[in-house]
Design an enzyme around this catalytic site. Sequence first.
Site: not given
Ligand code: E4P
Length: 217
Positions: A87
């Site tokens: 990622k």
């Molecule tokens: C995606 O990979 C992120 O980890 C995630 O969806 C972020 O979400 P949040 O806005 O609830 O922190």
Amino acid sequence: MKFFIDTANLADITEAQDMGVLDGVTTNPSLMAKEGITGADNIIEHYKKICNAVDGHVSAEVISTDFEGMVAEGEKLAALNPQIVVKLPMIADGVKACKYFSDKGIKTNVTLVFSAGQALLAAKAGATYVSPFIGRLDDISTDGLGLIADIRLIYDNYGYETEILAASIRHVMHIIDCAKIGADVMTGPLSAIKGLLKHPLTDSGLAKFLEDYKKGN
Ligand code: E4P
């Protein structure tokens, strides 16, 4: 539509996996910290546990913000397990690292995507997944779902194979709307996945069936 769970909590991951509907896991440094997982070695060990708990892809986020650092970290993460997806943040070096990994056949997820232009760059760099954060856009009174629709249109126009991973999902309607638009994947908390189960007519209907069964026996 693939369902990923957005957490580093092993109990939640196992519960979703046991339901039989889980296709993968996304994590980020904040989700790791929330579970008290800190320090590079502990984080690596936790990724191994997550991979053992699920069958599908597990996104593991790099911390470096320069190309060389992202490559070194990403190669280490990818070597942990074939399920690992590296990622990478949507910054110039992240795009460059994405191209580097996709040329090597290593799966990538470009994260922190908030515009169609960023999603276009991720696709051109050969990302396996692009993660537009719809909940965070909604939080600042911007149309998160509209972004998913724009990316779907652009990717379909050119046949990009990058999968749209709708991220920062907050509730059931986000999932339903993303499914209507045609997002390939959604990632959300266990509460949103389990929320799909709920309907008061299911509960009252089941209660009545069980009550009537008892009358006849
Ligand atoms: C995606 O990979 C992120 O980890 C995630 O969806 C972020 O979400 P949040 O806005 O609830 O922190």
